[in-house]
Design an enzyme around this catalytic site. Structure first.
Site, PDB file in Angstrom:
ATOM      1  N   LYS A   1      12.833  11.784   5.926  1.00  0.00           N
ATOM      2  CA  LYS A   1      14.278  11.204   5.908  1.00  0.00           C
ATOM      3  C   LYS A   1      15.103  12.114   6.041  1.00  0.00           C
ATOM      4  O   LYS A   1      15.076  13.192   5.877  1.00  0.00           O
ATOM      5  CB  LYS A   1      14.614  10.504   4.496  1.00  0.00           C
TER       6      LYS A   1
ATOM      7  N   ARG B   1       5.203  -0.808   1.949  1.00  0.00           N
ATOM      8  CA  ARG B   1       4.192  -1.941   2.426  1.00  0.00           C
ATOM      9  C   ARG B   1       2.844  -1.460   2.388  1.00  0.00           C
ATOM     10  O   ARG B   1       1.997  -2.378   2.281  1.00  0.00           O
ATOM     11  CB  ARG B   1       4.844  -2.529   3.649  1.00  0.00           C
TER      12      ARG B   1
HETATM   13  N1  BES Z   1      12.466   2.961   0.143  1.00  0.00           N
HETATM   14  C1  BES Z   1      12.704   2.863   1.602  1.00  0.00           C
HETATM   15  C2  BES Z   1      13.771   1.639   1.491  1.00  0.00           C
HETATM   16  C3  BES Z   1      15.279   1.850   0.944  1.00  0.00           C
HETATM   17  C4  BES Z   1      16.160   2.252   1.470  1.00  0.00           C
HETATM   18  C5  BES Z   1      15.464   1.596  -0.265  1.00  0.00           C
HETATM   19  C6  BES Z   1      17.449   2.401   1.089  1.00  0.00           C
HETATM   20  C7  BES Z   1      16.295   1.695  -0.821  1.00  0.00           C
HETATM   21  C8  BES Z   1      17.670   2.224  -0.190  1.00  0.00           C
HETATM   22  C9  BES Z   1      11.402   2.404   2.354  1.00  0.00           C
HETATM   23  O1  BES Z   1      10.385   3.018   1.832  1.00  0.00           O
HETATM   24  C10 BES Z   1      11.949   2.936   3.651  1.00  0.00           C
HETATM   25  O2  BES Z   1      11.854   3.937   3.980  1.00  0.00           O
HETATM   26  N2  BES Z   1      11.979   1.970   4.458  1.00  0.00           N
HETATM   27  C11 BES Z   1      12.193   2.121   5.887  1.00  0.00           C
HETATM   28  C12 BES Z   1      11.465   1.429   6.797  1.00  0.00           C
HETATM   29  C13 BES Z   1      11.337   1.725   8.292  1.00  0.00           C
HETATM   30  C14 BES Z   1      11.094   3.071   8.417  1.00  0.00           C
HETATM   31  C15 BES Z   1      10.559   0.620   8.898  1.00  0.00           C
HETATM   32  C16 BES Z   1      13.533   1.706   6.194  1.00  0.00           C
HETATM   33  O3  BES Z   1      14.199   0.879   5.805  1.00  0.00           O
HETATM   34  O4  BES Z   1      14.555   2.397   6.975  1.00  0.00           O
HETATM   35 MN    MN Z   2       9.954   5.088   2.919  1.00  0.00          MN
END
Ligand code: BES
Ligand code: MN
Ligand code: ZN
Length: 519
Positions: A297, A371
């Protein structure tokens, strides 16, 4: 790590207002000059003093606004000061308004050094739910808000640091008396005791959510479950270590955890006090830190990813709550826990893993890790043969974009389960909003080389994540998915009963869901 005890006591004050003793009498006033029907109970002198200030517009009565003045001499009252607290407009009173009021009461007492206070709302202060069965006693709502608002996560700040910021080290507010005139004492008192346990469940969920990831990892989270069982033996805890996960073929959980020095776990907490009644299974995403893994990230908000186990935290809060309430129900809580880190042992984009259900998944993006762990956990949940299966997860940024902080996303395969959760959302304050799971969305997670891939592209990101989960649930199994990415934590602190940090979202929702449909 354990510091969730509640120091605030709440009781019902019956009897006459002149007999009440304490630091303050808080009188609710409506916005817009609406007469406060309980005011005459305070005696002519106080009534006049209050009326004078209202006609002179010392305050407008907007929600949470307050003014204080010394109790007029000769009034016959034994409280040291009078506080007028705005309740907002009478016609906009809702359950959540009373919780907010409770939060304001707690805040103003702690700020002004009030240890003991009595509250006298207008006799006609009620919320009017669509359905009369959804009526929650007003005093219980006030108490809920006061308890929820009293939660603090401040034990990593020294006394000096707090004082320099104008915060208090000790919280002076100890005893809240809620004035009640009428015949509802017994039912209100019973509900108060219940709500105290609910607030404790929320506090536990917040507390776990707020823990930094250097202290809370899959192993220490599992330890928390064992401690819960020690305290509440009606909860049976089982923890799968890596070996067990491997023997069950839970490669989704293993792959996500493989980059971390702290290995993943699968935690189950069973509470069975409902005889042969149906079983509810609740699964909570327990990523103790989500760096994104190799699909790292950006740095800006990465610190917030300590909150990526708030689904798990809600499951802990729920289990503690039902066990303390001793409800005659059957619930199993399931928490897949892992830390998503980049390292030479981490999974890579392009990897193909075989999940416990036998479905092959191409890992396009290691940041879509929730997921993957939920896939194995949902499959595991089926082995308990639950009548309903609900998962809670901070799953997608897309859901936070769609709904913001005002509602969690709700998806699923069973309309009546969805409707029950929608109703529970309305009255609990943990609002949910349904998104569709049209079959066509499934196209977006087709993989060229495996059964499915773990991302569905930018469009409908919250929905394609739920589509992915749906593959691990039998279509005949009533299932609902709650995406709380936008609601799990609040860094603004704009609600008086929700301090900054983890919200504890999900606990109140499931309390009302269980109370309405499973008791
Ligand atoms: N934990 C994150 C989602 C999240 C984002 C929670 C902001 C709380 C605040 C999740 O694991 C994630 O990173 N999701 C990605 C999925 C994508 C790579 C398909 C996302 O939402 O960008
Ligand atoms: Mn994630
Ligand atoms: Zn995540």
């Amino acid at each position: 790590m354990d510091k969730t005890e509640q120091t605030l006591k709440v009781a019902i004050a019956t009897g006459l207002v002149p007999a009440w003793k304490g630091d303050a009498l808080i009188i609710g006033v409506y916005e817009g000059g609406e007469a406060q029907s309980a005011l005459p109970l305070c005696g002519k002198k106080v009534e006049n003093e209050v009326q004078k200030r209202l006609t002179e517009k010392w305050m407008r009565g907007t929600l949470g606004e307050s003014i204080a003045f010394p109790t007029p001499s000769g009034s016959g009252l034994q409280v040291s000061r009078i506080v007028l607290l705005g309740m907002g407009k009478k016609e906009s009173l809702q359950a959540e308004t009373f919780r907010a009021l409770g939060g304001h009461i707690q805040a103003l007492c702690n700020k002004s050094g009030i240890a003991t206070c009595h509250v006298l709302l207008s006799l006609d202060a009620h919320h009017k739910p669509k359905n009369r069965r959804q009526q929650i006693p007003v005093l219980a709502l006030l108490a809920e808000g006061a308890w929820l608002g009293s939660y603090r996560f401040d034990h990593f700040k020294s006394k000096e640091t707090k004082e320099a910021k104008g915060e208090r080290d000790e919280h002076p507010f100890r005893q809240l008396f809620l004035g009640l005139h009428g015949d509802r004492v017994a039912s209100e008192r019973k509900r108060l005791a219940e709500v105290e346990i609910l607030a404790r469940g929320v506090a536990l969920a917040r507390h776990l959510g707020n823990q930094p990831a250097n202290l809370l990892n899959p192993e220490t989270l599992a330890r928390q479950a064992r401690q819960l069982t020690e305290r509440l033996p009606t909860i049976k805890t089982t923890v799968y270590t890596e070996k067990m996960l491997a023997s069950k073929g839970m490669n989704g959980i293993l792959a996500v955890g493989s980059g971390s020095r702290t290995p993943p776990r699968l935690i189950t907490m069973e509470y069975r006090r409902g005889g042969d009644r149906p079983l509810l299974a609740v699964v909570g995403k327990g990523i103790t830190f989500d760096s994104g893994g190799i699909s790292l990230k950006p740095g800006e908000h990465m610190a917030e990813m300590k909150f990526d186990m708030c689904g798990a935290a809600a499951v802990f809060g729920l289990m503690q709550m039902v066990a303390e309430l001793e409800w005659p129900i059957n619930v199993v809580g399931i928490v897949p826990a892992a830390e998503n880190m980049p390292s030479s042992t981490a999974q890579r984009p392009g990897d193909i893993i075989k999940t416990a259900k036998g479905i092959f998944v191409e890992v396009i993006n290691t940041d879509a890790e929730g997921r993957l762990i939920l896939a194995d956990a949902l499959h595991h949940a089926a082995s308990f043969k639950p009548a309903a299966l609900i998962d809670l997860a901070t799953l997608t940024g897309a859901c936070a974009v769609a709904l913001g902080a005002q509602a969690s996303g709700l998806m699923g395969n069973n309309d009546s389960l969805i409707r029950q959760l929608e109703k529970a959302g309305e009255i609990s304050g943990d609002r949910v909003w349904r998104l569709p799971l049209f079959a066509e969305y499934q196209e977006q997670i087709k993989s060229v080389v495996a059964d499915i891939k773990n991302t569905g592209g930018r469009e409908a990101g919250a929905i394609t994540a739920a589509c992915f989960l749906s593959r691990f649930v039998e279509s005949t199994q009533p299932w609902a998915h709650i995406d709380m990415a936008g609601t799990a934590y609040d860094l603004n602190g704009s609600r008086p009963h929700v301090p900054k940090g983890a919200v504890g979202v999900g606990v109140r929702l499931l309390y009302h869901f269980l109370r309405a449909h499973w008791m």
